[in-house]
Design a protein around this motif. Structure first.
Motif, PDB file in Angstrom:
ATOM      1  N   ILE A  46       0.824  -1.292  -0.035  1.00 58.32           N
ATOM      2  CA  ILE A  46      -0.009   0.012  -0.140  1.00 58.32           C
ATOM      3  C   ILE A  46       0.975   1.421  -0.034  1.00 58.32           C
ATOM      4  CG2 ILE A  46      -1.792   1.189   1.402  1.00 58.32           C
ATOM      5  CD1 ILE A  46      -2.513  -1.537   2.390  1.00 58.32           C
ATOM      6  N   ALA A  47       0.582   2.102  -0.873  1.00 56.39           N
ATOM      7  CA  ALA A  47       1.419   3.314  -0.889  1.00 56.39           C
ATOM      8  C   ALA A  47       1.243   4.249   0.391  1.00 56.39           C
ATOM      9  CB  ALA A  47       1.090   4.129  -2.236  1.00 56.39           C
ATOM     10  N   ASN A  48       2.362   4.863   0.783  1.00 57.52           N
ATOM     11  CA  ASN A  48       2.512   5.615   1.684  1.00 57.52           C
ATOM     12  C   ASN A  48       1.049   6.925   1.735  1.00 57.52           C
ATOM     13  OD1 ASN A  48       4.317   4.412   2.817  1.00 57.52           O
ATOM     14  ND2 ASN A  48       6.134   5.803   2.110  1.00 57.52           N
ATOM     15  N   GLU A  49       0.888   7.278   0.695  1.00 60.15           N
ATOM     16  CA  GLU A  49      -0.172   8.419   0.426  1.00 60.15           C
ATOM     17  C   GLU A  49      -1.586   7.671   0.725  1.00 60.15           C
ATOM     18  OE1 GLU A  49       2.019   7.925  -2.148  1.00 60.15           O
ATOM     19  OE2 GLU A  49       3.231   9.574  -2.037  1.00 60.15           O
ATOM     20  N   SER A  50      -1.696   6.552   0.304  1.00 58.72           N
ATOM     21  CA  SER A  50      -3.164   5.792   0.696  1.00 58.72           C
ATOM     22  C   SER A  50      -3.243   5.519   2.237  1.00 58.72           C
ATOM     23  CB  SER A  50      -3.071   4.350  -0.024  1.00 58.72           C
ATOM     24  OG  SER A  50      -3.036   4.744  -1.374  1.00 58.72           O
ATOM     25  N   THR A  51      -2.082   5.044   2.984  1.00 63.10           N
ATOM     26  CA  THR A  51      -2.148   4.908   4.416  1.00 63.10           C
ATOM     27  C   THR A  51      -2.438   6.375   5.032  1.00 63.10           C
ATOM     28  OG1 THR A  51      -0.516   3.219   4.240  1.00 63.10           O
ATOM     29  CG2 THR A  51      -0.600   4.182   6.247  1.00 63.10           C
ATOM     30  N   GLY A  86     -11.829  -4.310   0.484  1.00 66.86           N
ATOM     31  CA  GLY A  86     -11.920  -4.768  -0.763  1.00 66.86           C
ATOM     32  C   GLY A  86     -11.083  -4.188  -1.955  1.00 66.86           C
ATOM     33  N   TYR A  87     -10.585  -3.110  -1.918  1.00 73.46           N
ATOM     34  CA  TYR A  87      -9.709  -2.354  -2.798  1.00 73.46           C
ATOM     35  C   TYR A  87      -8.391  -2.798  -2.554  1.00 73.46           C
ATOM     36  CZ  TYR A  87      -7.420   0.878  -5.970  1.00 73.46           C
ATOM     37  OH  TYR A  87      -6.680   1.196  -6.890  1.00 73.46           O
ATOM     38  N   PHE A  88      -7.790  -2.697  -1.212  1.00 78.44           N
ATOM     39  CA  PHE A  88      -6.568  -2.744  -1.014  1.00 78.44           C
ATOM     40  C   PHE A  88      -6.030  -4.286  -0.597  1.00 78.44           C
ATOM     41  CE2 PHE A  88      -6.753   1.719  -0.685  1.00 78.44           C
ATOM     42  CZ  PHE A  88      -5.355   2.110  -1.485  1.00 78.44           C
ATOM     43  N   ALA A  89      -6.965  -5.392  -0.683  1.00 82.62           N
ATOM     44  CA  ALA A  89      -6.838  -6.666  -0.639  1.00 82.62           C
ATOM     45  C   ALA A  89      -5.620  -7.089  -1.317  1.00 82.62           C
ATOM     46  CB  ALA A  89      -7.875  -7.621  -0.234  1.00 82.62           C
ATOM     47  N   ARG A 175     -10.687  -9.793   7.321  1.00 80.11           N
ATOM     48  CA  ARG A 175     -11.362  -9.415   6.228  1.00 80.11           C
ATOM     49  C   ARG A 175     -10.379  -9.466   5.038  1.00 80.11           C
ATOM     50  NH1 ARG A 175     -15.095  -4.111   6.755  1.00 80.11           N
ATOM     51  NH2 ARG A 175     -15.056  -4.275   9.148  1.00 80.11           N
ATOM     52  N   TYR A 176      -9.400  -9.143   5.344  1.00 80.57           N
ATOM     53  CA  TYR A 176      -7.945  -9.310   4.429  1.00 80.57           C
ATOM     54  C   TYR A 176      -7.865 -10.846   4.226  1.00 80.57           C
ATOM     55  CZ  TYR A 176      -3.206  -9.225   2.934  1.00 80.57           C
ATOM     56  OH  TYR A 176      -2.114  -9.531   2.175  1.00 80.57           O
ATOM     57  N   PHE A 178      -9.675 -13.240   4.512  1.00 79.90           N
ATOM     58  CA  PHE A 178     -10.749 -14.011   3.931  1.00 79.90           C
ATOM     59  C   PHE A 178     -10.742 -13.416   2.343  1.00 79.90           C
ATOM     60  CE2 PHE A 178     -15.206 -13.397   2.113  1.00 79.90           C
ATOM     61  CZ  PHE A 178     -15.560 -14.748   2.211  1.00 79.90           C
ATOM     62  N   LEU A 179     -10.470 -12.261   2.111  1.00 78.03           N
ATOM     63  CA  LEU A 179     -10.429 -11.847   0.387  1.00 78.03           C
ATOM     64  C   LEU A 179      -9.303 -12.377  -0.159  1.00 78.03           C
ATOM     65  CD1 LEU A 179     -11.413  -8.199   0.792  1.00 78.03           C
ATOM     66  CD2 LEU A 179     -12.775 -10.008   0.109  1.00 78.03           C
ATOM     67  N   ARG A 180      -8.040 -12.822   0.579  1.00 77.20           N
ATOM     68  CA  ARG A 180      -6.860 -13.395   0.124  1.00 77.20           C
ATOM     69  C   ARG A 180      -7.307 -14.708  -0.375  1.00 77.20           C
ATOM     70  NH1 ARG A 180      -2.978 -10.439  -1.957  1.00 77.20           N
ATOM     71  NH2 ARG A 180      -1.386 -11.853  -1.413  1.00 77.20           N
ATOM     72  N   GLN A 181      -8.000 -15.581   0.472  1.00 74.38           N
ATOM     73  CA  GLN A 181      -8.451 -17.031   0.358  1.00 74.38           C
ATOM     74  C   GLN A 181      -9.418 -17.284  -0.788  1.00 74.38           C
ATOM     75  OE1 GLN A 181      -9.430 -18.162   4.258  1.00 74.38           O
ATOM     76  NE2 GLN A 181      -7.473 -18.132   5.063  1.00 74.38           N
ATOM     77  N   THR A 182     -10.182 -16.186  -1.007  1.00 77.40           N
ATOM     78  CA  THR A 182     -11.147 -16.516  -1.971  1.00 77.40           C
ATOM     79  C   THR A 182     -10.694 -16.062  -3.472  1.00 77.40           C
ATOM     80  OG1 THR A 182     -12.072 -14.306  -1.703  1.00 77.40           O
ATOM     81  CG2 THR A 182     -13.015 -16.212  -0.695  1.00 77.40           C
TER      82      THR A 182
END
Length: 182
Positions: A46-51, A86-89, A175-176, A178-182
């Motif tokens: 994740i980019a620093n600006e997004s954080t 959902g976006y950053f997973a 959530r992360y 879960f999204l990585r497994q699917t």
């Protein structure tokens, strides 16, 4: 840069934004909120600006000065974090998601502590959560600031993950995963 820009504009008939475009190492650039690590086997991060944007938005949602009931606050947090996760997973940095989870829970503990207002109420609430009376009295009468108390062992143990799960807060890390497994 000129060669690639020329190819994209002439052959592909696409417009290149010269202000945003640059030639550089992948870990020095960000693209749609993501960047890369500079290891031998690079990973998406994740980019620093997004954080910074995430922390800013969570800071707004968990502001101590905003008097919103905790249930509504948690509901708004869950809505925002669901979309964000959902976006950053796609990022390969589970430790960041754990870090964000811990930070969010600390902010919520800080709000809860402030809402208890008086030492008498704090002692009563701590006792109600199972803290021994002498410790409840000691921490309930503490003069430490909200942020410092939010990471104290007493609040950390009493207002733990299960407490927030029961209040409806969904874990960003779960959530992360879960999204990585699917």
């Amino acid at each position: 840069m000129n060669s690639i820009t020329n190819f994209i504009e002439v052959k592909l008939k696409l417009k290149v934004n010269r202000e945003k475009s640059a030639v550089d190492r992948p870990w020095r650039r960000k693209f749609l909120g993501f960047s890369f690590t500079s290891h031998k086997n690079p990973k998406v991060r994740i980019a620093n600006e997004s954080t910074k944007r995430l922390k800013s938005k969570i800071g707004e949602l968990t502001s101590r000065s905003t008097s919103i009931p905790m249930e509504i606050r948690i509901e708004k947090l869950n809505l925002y974090l669901t979309g964000w996760c959902g976006y950053f997973a796609l990022a390969d940095t589970p430790s960041k998601f754990k870090e964000f989870d811990e930070w969010i829970r600390r902010r919520l503990r800080m709000i809860e502590w402030k809402q208890w207002k008086t030492p008498k109420t704090r002692v009563r609430k701590l006792k109600g959560l199972g803290v021994p009376p002498n410790k409840a009295y000691e921490w309930g009468n503490s003069r430490k600031k909200y942020w410092r108390i939010a990471s104290s062992p007493i609040l950390h143990k009493t207002l733990d993950n299960s407490f927030w799960n029961n209040r409806g807060l969904k874990s960003l890390y779960h959530r992360y995963e879960f999204l990585r497994q699917t």
